[in-house]
Design a protein around this motif. Structure first.
Motif, short mmCIF file in Angstrom:
data_model
loop_
_atom_site.label_atom_id
_atom_site.label_comp_id
_atom_site.label_asym_id
_atom_site.label_seq_id
_atom_site.Cartn_x
_atom_site.Cartn_y
_atom_site.Cartn_z
N LEU A 47 0.88 -1.16 0.07
CA LEU A 47 -0.13 -0.13 0.08
C LEU A 47 1.08 1.28 0.07
O LEU A 47 1.68 1.22 0.78
CB LEU A 47 -0.86 -0.04 1.33
CG LEU A 47 -1.90 -1.15 1.36
CD1 LEU A 47 -2.79 -1.00 2.68
CD2 LEU A 47 -2.67 -1.24 -0.04
N HIS A 93 -1.98 7.67 -6.01
CA HIS A 93 -2.72 6.89 -7.18
C HIS A 93 -1.67 6.36 -8.17
O HIS A 93 -0.65 7.12 -8.47
CB HIS A 93 -3.67 7.90 -7.96
CG HIS A 93 -4.21 7.43 -9.06
ND1 HIS A 93 -5.16 6.34 -9.03
CD2 HIS A 93 -3.64 7.71 -10.46
CE1 HIS A 93 -5.27 6.06 -10.34
NE2 HIS A 93 -4.72 6.82 -10.94
N ARG A 97 -2.74 0.96 -8.22
CA ARG A 97 -4.21 1.07 -7.73
C ARG A 97 -5.17 0.46 -8.93
O ARG A 97 -6.14 -0.01 -8.73
CB ARG A 97 -4.19 2.48 -7.28
CG ARG A 97 -5.53 2.81 -6.79
CD ARG A 97 -5.64 4.32 -6.22
NE ARG A 97 -6.78 4.45 -5.75
CZ ARG A 97 -7.49 5.61 -6.18
NH1 ARG A 97 -6.98 6.17 -7.40
NH2 ARG A 97 -8.62 6.41 -5.74
N THR A 155 -7.75 -2.44 -8.83
CA THR A 155 -9.13 -2.15 -9.44
C THR A 155 -9.63 -3.21 -10.37
O THR A 155 -10.94 -3.71 -10.43
CB THR A 155 -9.31 -0.85 -9.86
OG1 THR A 155 -8.73 0.14 -8.60
CG2 THR A 155 -10.77 -0.57 -10.12
N TRP A 200 -4.40 8.30 -1.26
CA TRP A 200 -5.21 7.33 -1.83
C TRP A 200 -4.81 5.82 -1.46
O TRP A 200 -3.74 5.59 -0.62
CB TRP A 200 -5.28 7.12 -3.37
CG TRP A 200 -5.75 8.54 -4.02
CD1 TRP A 200 -5.28 9.41 -4.64
CD2 TRP A 200 -7.22 9.09 -4.08
NE1 TRP A 200 -5.82 10.43 -5.06
CE2 TRP A 200 -7.34 10.26 -4.66
CE3 TRP A 200 -8.32 8.46 -3.38
CZ2 TRP A 200 -8.19 11.11 -4.82
CZ3 TRP A 200 -9.62 9.30 -4.00
CH2 TRP A 200 -9.32 10.26 -4.48
N SER A 201 -5.37 4.78 -1.73
CA SER A 201 -4.66 3.52 -1.30
C SER A 201 -5.15 2.46 -2.39
O SER A 201 -6.01 2.90 -3.56
CB SER A 201 -5.36 2.99 -0.22
OG SER A 201 -6.56 2.17 -0.34
N GLN A 202 -4.18 1.42 -2.70
CA GLN A 202 -4.22 0.85 -3.57
C GLN A 202 -5.66 -0.10 -3.68
O GLN A 202 -6.22 -0.51 -4.71
CB GLN A 202 -3.10 -0.55 -3.91
CG GLN A 202 -1.93 0.37 -4.53
CD GLN A 202 -1.59 1.51 -3.73
OE1 GLN A 202 -1.55 1.71 -2.56
NE2 GLN A 202 -1.11 2.62 -4.67
N ASP A 211 -8.51 1.03 -2.81
CA ASP A 211 -9.57 2.01 -2.49
C ASP A 211 -11.15 1.16 -3.15
O ASP A 211 -12.35 1.63 -2.64
CB ASP A 211 -9.29 3.08 -3.47
CG ASP A 211 -8.67 4.39 -2.47
OD1 ASP A 211 -8.50 3.72 -1.38
OD2 ASP A 211 -8.26 5.27 -3.27
N THR A 239 -10.14 9.65 -8.60
CA THR A 239 -8.74 9.95 -8.76
C THR A 239 -8.73 11.39 -8.28
O THR A 239 -7.77 12.25 -8.31
CB THR A 239 -8.18 9.94 -10.25
OG1 THR A 239 -8.92 10.55 -10.97
CG2 THR A 239 -7.96 8.46 -10.29
#
Lengths: 560, 478
Positions: B328, B332, B336, B340, B385-387, B389, B458
């Motif tokens: 983590l 962004h 990430r 997703t 952010w986080s991977q 999210d 984003t």
């Protein structure tokens, strides 16, 4: 004075001028002494705000009282409360009558004599740190006006003024709860400070990317109508005012004040024309005009070697750096200016004895010249004290330095390790040499054991002799009177020290400290550098700790 | 290519004469071990190189014609048919006990290596045209692979790296192997003998290939055997292999060399899915796979969609392993996006119950991680952010009740308002707190906007319009 105080308060708290204040956050650092039932005001800050937080706890911020090792009779608390504007004004009116500061009627705190200080404006920190900001809350934007009741006597605060170490400890403890650095501003101890942060507008002085001009962006608070302002900026380069600009601003937005001013630091202000008050100011700011970025490549192959039996591996970074970015070429003329500034700075450092390099060839008077530098420092900074710290300190060294201090009753201390034979009479030197030169010559184990026992006893005897002889040497060499001299010489309780420092304690500021680079007896005789030490407080504290540890009578060598 | 080989084989069977590479065979006969010199140390035997080029160079010319899409000159076609005709006769008549068998085998390999450059040549060879001895010899070649490393004279870092790699291999620590993969995988340069053998066995006797590879005990041997197989062949072999080492190496090697801009085709994806399902049955192996392939998902974009589908049937432990393996960062980045993609495939294939399970695991980790500020000295100077999210959004949308979500949203303004009354030692601390609070709420505020699409945010919303409200912008350096 009395009317001025309330008048100033009213001016600063007037609605829509600096902000729409209706509350004050009151933070009091209070000391409790065993001997007294009334707490002492250490420092009080009242911050004007619009609205108040429901989340911030009121009452004592620290659940348990703060205690300091060196002040066992004291405990401390940090108290927070919210008062309305009206309540604070009431406090000031009461102060006018009683000259006592009470945040709640009938609940007084011990304090010195309070008087109104000048109203100040403290800008946000920029390239440097503004001292007052250390005791203000969140002064990050346009700046804050500060109204202050100054404790002129500090009669209740002697424990902190006498020992800055205590104040430093207390400050560190306080900062565990709120960021108030009171140790850095000992002159403000006991004060009551009213902070009026400018909330009516936000501004940003900046250099335009397009044309390098200096501009200001002004944004009024959404609930306020734009007012007429005068924006002013000056650029200082090489201590001359290189550029100056002023414009009138009638509304929010970005406004150019002056074209590209070239090199130098700048300072900007915003003046509220209608209310005749400063609404924003910056500290001296410098802008980055050029950047160098270097890349170094790390080699995967480590350097491996053994040191004291353990294997060590060092990651090697290639030494050939590649500069990949340069924003702006420096004009040649400015490079020349910098070269001159460097020479001037070097000369100034030497003049102030902040950095002197003693190097070959060494003349016959080199040692005396170096001692002259020490005497110059004693004259310049030694008014409140001079502490000499050197493991090889001899009687002659002390006489050649501290005795030359022109200040009467200045707190002078010398800490030695007795690592050198004192320069007393020939008779006394021979006596010491004789004691030291006695070596065992017995081969019989029983007799050797007996001798070892005798030697261990003799070590103590030898040390006592050394101390006595040192004292004698001081008396003999100094000869005449020791008028108004307050000097104490101690033998260090710790033998393992090699530091050589000259320390000048200061009553309200940070101590000044010089590293001698060598022992006093060899100053000027071999290559070394005499230089002022940054963060002298740390050296000061270390000396004080060792000095206190060497307070037993057996360590005392000489006292005037 | 298929048509080309079909036509070439047809001509070969009809060819009145086969063209033997006599000069090559003659040159090979002068060496102690003819196979050693194939595509190898030709500096010592330029005669072999020259003979090979003279008698087999026409195969390369055919390849160039095919690549350029130009017609093959008739004489070239005749020559190629003659060479293939010779090859088929040799394979059909091959007897390992004959004196010249190694020489013939070497010549066969030399011809095949060139033909394999055009396409999967071995798939066109009829099974009844292959002698039993030839099968056996090919199998024996693979079984006898024995890689040896020598690090004498190598730099310290290289020796240490190889030691670490060999240790990881013997302990089946795929996560460690993967970390060093780029540093050592190029060391393996399979001899054309191994490459052609594995190609032959894959086309003609897959079971023998599986048997041979499953019997290998070091990664070096496996890489020598399979490295020149195609991506589809490797993934197919991985899905059938019972050897955990081979499974991992085949997939790792495929994904490592797979062009990052290309996607797996359906068949490749199916093979990969089967392998992942098999691996998921063993928690320890799955943990290693996740550590190796999922710490930085950007390295294996082709894995993501298939992994998402497989995860839809994962148990709690496997879902935890998946989420916990992801490294983590508060930015962004492409990782990430890859996570997703995986999670989107998971969402499309998993039941609501399974989705909620994964979203909870992800949200727990997100809370514990807290943008990395609790464990390090990170100061936020922008929205973090986080991977994972997408999974955290899933938590807000599919785990929380609508009322709970609304409550969280309404808290945002309160938190933002109270922020100004806190004490900060430095402006950077104030900005850090601001960005921290915004980051905490960024996903919650975005979920309302993307409830149907679940598009990954984003950008973020602040409680003011930065263009219109300059006062707040200057306050928060926005």
């Amino acid at each position: 004075m009395n009317t001025i105080l309330v008048q100033e308060f009213d001016n600063l708290s007037k609605n829509e001028v600096l902000g729409n204040y209706d509350q004050f956050e009151v933070v009091e650092v209070i000391g409790f002494q065993n001997k007294s039932s009334t707490p002492t005001n250490i420092f009080t800050l009242l911050v004007a705000t619009e609205g108040k937080s429901v989340d911030l706890p009121v009452g004592f911020v620290n659940e348990k009282r703060i205690k300091l090792v060196n002040l066992p009779t004291w405990t401390f608390g940090i108290h927070r409360r919210w008062l309305t504007l009206k309540q604070v004004r009431g406090c000031l009116e009461r102060f006018n009558k009683t000259l006592k500061w009470e945040v709640e009627s009938g609940k007084s705190v011990l304090q010195g004599q309070l008087s109104l200080g000048a109203v100040q404006f403290s800008p946000a920190n920029s390239t440097g740190n503004i001292p007052l900001n250390r005791v203000l809350k969140n002064n990050f934007w346009s700046g804050s006006h500060v109204l202050e009741l100054v404790d002129t006597t500090k009669s209740e605060l002697g424990d902190f003024l006498r020992s800055p170490k205590n104040l430093l400890q207390l400050s560190e403890e306080i900062q565990k709860f709120i960021p108030l650095e009171i140790a850095a501003l000992s002159d403000r101890l006991g004060n009551v400070v009213f902070q009026f942060p400018v909330e009516s507008l936000r501004c940003k002085f900046f250099k335009s990317r397009e044309n390098n001009s200096l501009s200001v962006e002004v944004a009024w608070h959404p609930h306020l109508t734009d007012r007429r302002l005068i924006a002013q900026m000056e650029v200082v380069d090489d201590q001359a005012i290189a550029s100056f600009g002023t414009i009138e601003i009638s509304q929010s937005g970005i406004h150019q004040i002056m074209p590209d001013p070239g090199y130098g630091s700048f300072r900007g202000t915003l003046w509220d024309v209608e209310n005749n008050i400063l609404l924003a100011a910056t500290d001296h700011m410098s802008l980055i005009r050029e950047t160098h970025l270097s890349l170094g490549i790390t080699s995967p192959e480590p350097r491996i070697f053994k040191y004291k039996g353990d294997e060590h591996r060092i990651k090697i970074q290639a030494n050939d750096h590649l500069s990949v970015l340069e924003c702006e070429d420096q004009p040649k003329s400015h490079k020349q200016t910098w070269a001159r500034l460097y020479s001037e700075e070097k000369k100034a450092l030497e003049d102030r004895r902040e950095l002197i390099q003693y190097k070959a060839p060494f003349s016959t008077t080199a040692h005396d010249d170096a001692l002259q530098d020490i005497r110059w420092l004693l004259q310049k900074h030694g008014q409140y004290g001079a502490w000499l710290w050197d493991p090889y300190l001899s009687a002659d060294d002390i006489i050649g330095t501290l005795f030359f201090s022109p200040y009467g009753h200045s707190d002078m201390r010398a800490l030695t390790g007795l690592n050198k034979v004192p320069q007393g009479s020939k008779k006394s030197r021979n006596a010491i040499r004789r004691i030291r030169s006695q070596k065992p010559n017995y081969k019989n184990p029983v007799r050797r054991k007996k001798l070892n026992l005798m030697r261990s006893r003799r070590t103590t005897a030898t040390e006592t002799n050394l101390i006595t002889l040192f004292a004698q040497a001081l008396e003999t060499s100094a000869g005449g009177s020791c008028t108004a001299m307050k000097l104490q010489v101690r033998k260090s309780a710790s033998k393992n020290f090699h530091d050589r420092f000259l320390i000048f304690p200061q009553p309200t500021e940070e101590p000044l400290v010089w590293s001698l680079g060598t022992s006093v007896n060899s100053m000027g005789k071999s290559h070394h550098i005499l230089q002022m030490v940054q963060n002298g407080r740390l050296v000061f504290d270390a000396f004080e700790t060792l000095w206190d540890a060497s307070s037993a009578p057996k360590h005392l060598i000489w006292s005037s | 290519m298929t048509a080309f080989f079909k036509s070439a084989f047809k001509k070969a069977f009809q060819s009145p004469r086969s063209i033997a590479p006599d000069e090559l065979i003659n040159a090979l006969s002068k060496t102690e071990d003819p196979i050693t010199y194939l595509q190898g140390d030709w500096a010592n035997f330029p005669e072999i190189r020259d003979a090979s080029q003279k008698e087999l160079g026409h195969i390369d010319i055919c390849r160039v014609h095919l690549l350029q899409g130009s017609d093959l000159p008739p004489e070239l076609g005749t020559q190629l048919a003659g060479t293939i005709s010779w090859l088929l006769k040799q394979i059909e008549a091959f007897e390992s006990h004959q004196d010249n068998s190694r020489m013939i085998l070497a010549a066969i390999f030399e011809v095949c290596a060139r033909l394999s450059q055009i396409s999967a040549f071995w798939t066109y060879v009829p099974r009844d045209k292959i002698s039993p001895d030839f099968y056996q010899v090919m199998h024996d070649v693979l079984v006898r692979i024995a890689h040896s490393n020598s690090d004498a004279g190598a730099p310290v870092w290289e020796r240490e790296l190889m030691r670490s790699v060999n240790e990881a291999d013997s302990n089946e620590r795929w996560s460690v192997l993967s970390k060093h993969w780029h540093a050592f995988e190029h060391v393996v340069r399979p001899h054309c003998l191994f490459s052609e053998t594995s190609r032959f066995l894959y086309a003609q006797d897959l079971n023998r290939l599986i048997q041979a590879v499953d019997g290998m005990t070091t990664m070096w041997d496996i890489l020598h055997a399979v490295q020149h197989l195609t991506a589809k062949e490797k993934l197919h072999l991985a899905s059938l292999s019972k050897n955990a080492r081979a499974r991992f190496l085949l997939v790792q090697d495929t994904l490592f060399h797979f062009p990052k801009s290309e996607e797996l085709n359906d068949q490749q994806s199916e093979y990969l899915g089967k392998t992942l399902t098999k691996v998921m049955a063993c928690n320890q192996e799955w943990d290693e796979w996740m550590g190796a392939l999922n710490e930085y998902p950007v390295r294996v974009p082709q894995l993501q969609e298939t992994l998402g589908r497989v995860l839809a049937n994962g148990e709690y432990a496997q879902l935890c392993s998946y989420i916990n393996a992801i490294s983590l960062y508060p930015h962004h980045n492409d990782c990430r996006l890859q996570v997703t993609e995986c999670l989107r495939a998971f969402r499309n294939n998993a039941s609501l119950e399974k989705r909620q399970e994964l979203w909870r695991i992800a949200h727990d980790r997100w809370e514990r991680w807290d943008f990395g500020i609790s464990t390090g000295s990170l100061i936020l100077t922008q929205v973090a952010w986080s991977q994972i999210d997408f999974a955290v959004m899933g938590y807000f949308l599919e785990v929380l009740e609508q009322s709970e979500l609304e409550k969280l949203r309404s808290e945002f303004h309160k938190v933002f308002y109270n922020m100004q009354f806190e004490w900060y030692a430095k402006e950077v601390d104030f900005l850090h707190t601001y960005y921290y609070k915004i980051s905490r709420f960024a996903l919650i505020s975005e979920t309302s906007a993307s409830v149907h699409e679940w598009s990954l945010p984003t950008s973020y919303r602040v409680p003011f319009n930065p263009k219109l409200d300059r006062y707040s912008s200057l306050t928060f350096s926005a």
